[in-house]
Write an enzyme that holds these catalytic residues in place. Structure first.
Site, PDB file in Angstrom:
ATOM      1  N   HIS A 182       0.834  -1.205   0.000  1.00 43.82           N
ATOM      2  CA  HIS A 182       0.000   0.000   0.000  1.00 43.82           C
ATOM      3  C   HIS A 182       0.869   1.255   0.000  1.00 43.82           C
ATOM      4  O   HIS A 182       0.418   2.329  -0.430  1.00 43.82           O
ATOM      5  CB  HIS A 182      -0.918   0.018   1.233  1.00 43.82           C
ATOM      6  CG  HIS A 182      -1.999  -1.006   1.183  1.00 43.82           C
ATOM      7  ND1 HIS A 182      -1.829  -2.288   1.646  1.00 43.82           N
ATOM      8  CD2 HIS A 182      -3.272  -0.935   0.717  1.00 43.82           C
ATOM      9  CE1 HIS A 182      -2.952  -2.968   1.474  1.00 43.82           C
ATOM     10  NE2 HIS A 182      -3.836  -2.176   0.921  1.00 43.82           N
TER      11      HIS A 182
ATOM     12  N   ASP B 248      -4.314  -5.761  -8.538  1.00 42.46           N
ATOM     13  CA  ASP B 248      -4.626  -5.229  -7.222  1.00 42.46           C
ATOM     14  C   ASP B 248      -4.897  -3.732  -7.413  1.00 42.46           C
ATOM     15  O   ASP B 248      -4.759  -3.195  -8.523  1.00 42.46           O
ATOM     16  CB  ASP B 248      -3.459  -5.482  -6.261  1.00 42.46           C
ATOM     17  CG  ASP B 248      -3.883  -5.488  -4.791  1.00 42.46           C
ATOM     18  OD1 ASP B 248      -4.998  -5.025  -4.492  1.00 42.46           O
ATOM     19  OD2 ASP B 248      -3.084  -5.944  -3.955  1.00 42.46           O
TER      20      ASP B 248
END
Length: 347
Positions: free
Chosen positions: A189, A259
């Site tokens: 992230h 993703d």
């Protein structure tokens, strides 16, 4: 009447209802699907309306609605809403499996079925799980507890049981993060993980659960560098990883999505991230944060779903079936009896 082309992307939305701007965007861009997060889930009635409004906006009754409903630290629908249970983290099934394999498999399947009912009843048809990554002692906390086991065979058998439960409840699974995120020591992230293991090590260990689940209808890529295969581009944007490893070596022929493109592991603008991923061979890009200007940029860069990606998308949706009959009260009793103290939050 000619059907409008479908966009080669999945989008998020900002809140518990669609804004007028989001409705107009969805009607215009026609994304393949919508993904929901905790910010979008308040009550069953509200989620049911949200999913219905999305499908009305795109004009497709079968438009997929996705969610990450794994259990543990990644659960978008849960307490304190009375109708939504707290589910165990994947690692809890793995620990239970070590001492009571048959009971653990039964419990895993039952949880998948119960979870599918939670989702299907509010219009969610795709669950972005199971996580087939194989963690290590130094694996980032962003992955570790979300994985079933450190052992390839244990992870595979538990994932199969879980997927059986989801599919019998009318919900399609998305295995992730192909071809393996378990060696990452930083959180994708925020940073780009670099995995230095040799190809032989990856083939003997990390890739095995994904090869065993190659028949899964959908998969999500890993934002990681696999130095032994492509030292320059993350798996999501590497044609060598997608073509030679995911498609050929692992034998995955289903629908492949990225993703979240909002994650900081990938560099460049959203346009660059989108085009690079699609050029490498993914079928769809995923953008999750619900920020409308970003959604517009991704839609423009993604273009339409066509050719083999469109065929794979159709095949994935065609594999979904109506929920099979089951007795929820009996399932809960069964789960309590097989789990006992061996599985946290199971019953």
């Amino acid at each position: 009447m000619t059907r409008k082309p479908i966009g080669a992307f999945i989008s998020g939305c900002s809140g518990i209802v669609l804004t007028e701007g989001e409705k107009a965007f969805f009607a215009r861009s026609n994304p393949w699907g919508l993904i929901l997060f905790k910010r979008n889930c308040e009550t069953p009635e509200q989620v049911r309306k949200l999913t219905g409004d999305f499908r009305a906006a795109v004009g497709r009754k079968d438009a997929p609605v996705l969610i990450d409903q794994e259990g543990g630290r990644v659960q978008r629908m849960g307490p304190p809403v009375p109708e939504w249970r707290k589910y165990p983290a994947a690692e809890d099934y793995g620990k239970f499996y070590e001492s009571s394999p048959l009971h653990a498999l039964r419990a895993t399947r039952l949880v998948g079925r119960l979870m599918a009912e939670d989702l299907e009843s509010v219009g969610i048809t795709v669950n972005c799980t199971p996580v087939l990554d194989l963690p290590r002692p130094d694996t980032t906390a962003a992955i570790s507890s979300r994985a079933f086991s450190t052992r390839p065979d244990s992870a595979l058998v538990l994932a199969r049981a879980y997927v059986d439960g989801l599919i019998s409840g009318g919900v399609l699974p998305v295995m992730k993060h192909i071809p393996g995120h378990g060696r990452a020591v930083v959180d994708s992230h925020y940073d780009l993980p670099v995995i230095k293991a040799s190809r032989a090590e990856l083939e003997a260990h990390d890739f095995r659960p994904f090869a065993g689940m190659a028949a899964c209808p959908m998969a999500m890529t890993a934002h990681v560098i696999l130095e032994a295969i492509d030292s320059e581009k993350p798996a999501t944007q590497s044609k060598w990883v997608i073509r030679d490893v995911i498609r050929k070596q692992l034998g995955f022929s289903g629908l492949l999505m990225t993703d979240d493109l909002s994650m900081k592991a990938l560099s460049g603008s959203l346009t660059e991230k989108t085009r690079s991923s699609l050029l490498a061979g993914v079928d769809l890009v995923l953008h999750c944060n619900g920020i409308l200007p970003e959604m517009e940029e991704v839609a423009a860069a993604a273009g339409i779903l066509k050719g083999k990606p469109l065929a794979r998308a159709k095949a994935a949706l065609k594999s979904r079936r109506k929920p099979l009959p089951y007795d929820k009260k009996m399932a809960l009793r069964d789960l309590e009896s097989v789990a006992g103290a061996g599985l946290k939050n199971a019953a």
